[in-house]
Motif scaffolding. Structure first.
Motif, mmCIF file in Angstrom:
data_model
loop_
_atom_site.group_PDB
_atom_site.id
_atom_site.type_symbol
_atom_site.label_atom_id
_atom_site.label_comp_id
_atom_site.label_asym_id
_atom_site.label_seq_id
_atom_site.Cartn_x
_atom_site.Cartn_y
_atom_site.Cartn_z
ATOM 1 N N PRO A 37 1.000 -1.210 -0.094
ATOM 2 C CA PRO A 37 0.039 -0.191 -0.044
ATOM 3 C C PRO A 37 0.829 1.331 -0.027
ATOM 4 N N LEU A 41 -1.616 5.380 3.183
ATOM 5 C CA LEU A 41 -2.437 4.581 3.125
ATOM 6 C C LEU A 41 -2.217 3.630 4.304
ATOM 7 N N LEU A 42 -1.105 2.984 4.154
ATOM 8 C CA LEU A 42 -0.527 2.095 5.490
ATOM 9 C C LEU A 42 -0.796 2.991 6.819
ATOM 10 N N TYR A 73 -10.506 1.929 2.594
ATOM 11 C CA TYR A 73 -9.002 1.304 2.207
ATOM 12 C C TYR A 73 -9.043 0.738 0.815
ATOM 13 N N HIS A 76 -8.819 2.871 -2.231
ATOM 14 C CA HIS A 76 -7.654 3.571 -2.515
ATOM 15 C C HIS A 76 -6.465 2.717 -2.785
ATOM 16 N N TYR A 77 -6.567 1.511 -2.142
ATOM 17 C CA TYR A 77 -5.580 0.514 -2.478
ATOM 18 C C TYR A 77 -5.751 0.083 -3.959
ATOM 19 N N ARG A 78 -7.088 -0.353 -4.656
ATOM 20 C CA ARG A 78 -7.199 -0.669 -5.619
ATOM 21 C C ARG A 78 -6.620 0.343 -6.705
ATOM 22 N N ALA A 80 -4.530 2.562 -6.291
ATOM 23 C CA ALA A 80 -2.891 2.500 -6.256
ATOM 24 C C ALA A 80 -2.572 1.706 -7.382
ATOM 25 N N MET A 81 -3.245 0.425 -7.156
ATOM 26 C CA MET A 81 -2.532 -0.573 -8.007
ATOM 27 C C MET A 81 -2.936 -0.671 -9.546
ATOM 28 N N HIS A 120 -4.041 -5.997 2.520
ATOM 29 C CA HIS A 120 -3.639 -5.733 1.231
ATOM 30 C C HIS A 120 -3.629 -7.150 0.302
#
Length: 139
Positions: A37, A41-42, A73, A76-78, A80-81, A120
């Motif tokens: 992450p 975000l982490l 979360y 926002h992780y998706r 970023a990926m 994640h």
């Protein structure tokens, strides 16, 4: 994509298909950091002091309820990926890592979290499964 079996595991897993998706790599092979992450975000997920004050511009604070915070979360992780992969015409900064992961026959995504359900590594495994990988669950 060749036939890819994707698993998740705690950090102690040492199989040959181990992909370290943390920011705390030990050893020479650190390509899996592309799947960690983003730091901000982490920090929010870990509840670090002042993390909400350091959110990037345009990012709203997470909801206070646990389910809402997890959805926030995951969204926002998706993002970023997807940004890391990029598009056909404009590859992202982590395109090579994505291609390496998707070319594996078996991959076990590892991190420190106790459970993949709110981690994640579980999200990443589900994204890879949507691309055609066979989910194998937690090792």
């Amino acid at each position: 994509m060749p036939w890819l079996d994707v698993y998740t595991a705690r950090y102690a897993y040492r199989g040959a298909d181990r992909v370290d998706t943390t920011r705390y790599h030990k050893g020479p092979d650190t390509w899996g950091i592309a799947f960690a992450p983003p730091r901000w975000l982490l920090d929010v997920a870990k509840g670090y002091a002042g993390a909400l004050d350091r959110l990037p511009a345009g990012i709203e604070c997470p909801p206070e309820d646990e389910a809402g915070a997890w959805r926030w979360y995951a969204r926002h992780y998706r993002t970023a990926m997807l940004a890391g992969y990029g598009t056909r015409s404009r590859p992202g900064p982590h395109r090579v890592a994505w291609e390496r992961l998707l070319a594996m026959e078996s991959a076990t995504l590892v991190c420190f979290c106790p459970s993949p359900e709110h981690c994640h590594r579980g999200l990443l495994a589900s994204y890879v499964a949507r691309l055609g990988a066979v989910p194998g669950g937690e090792r």
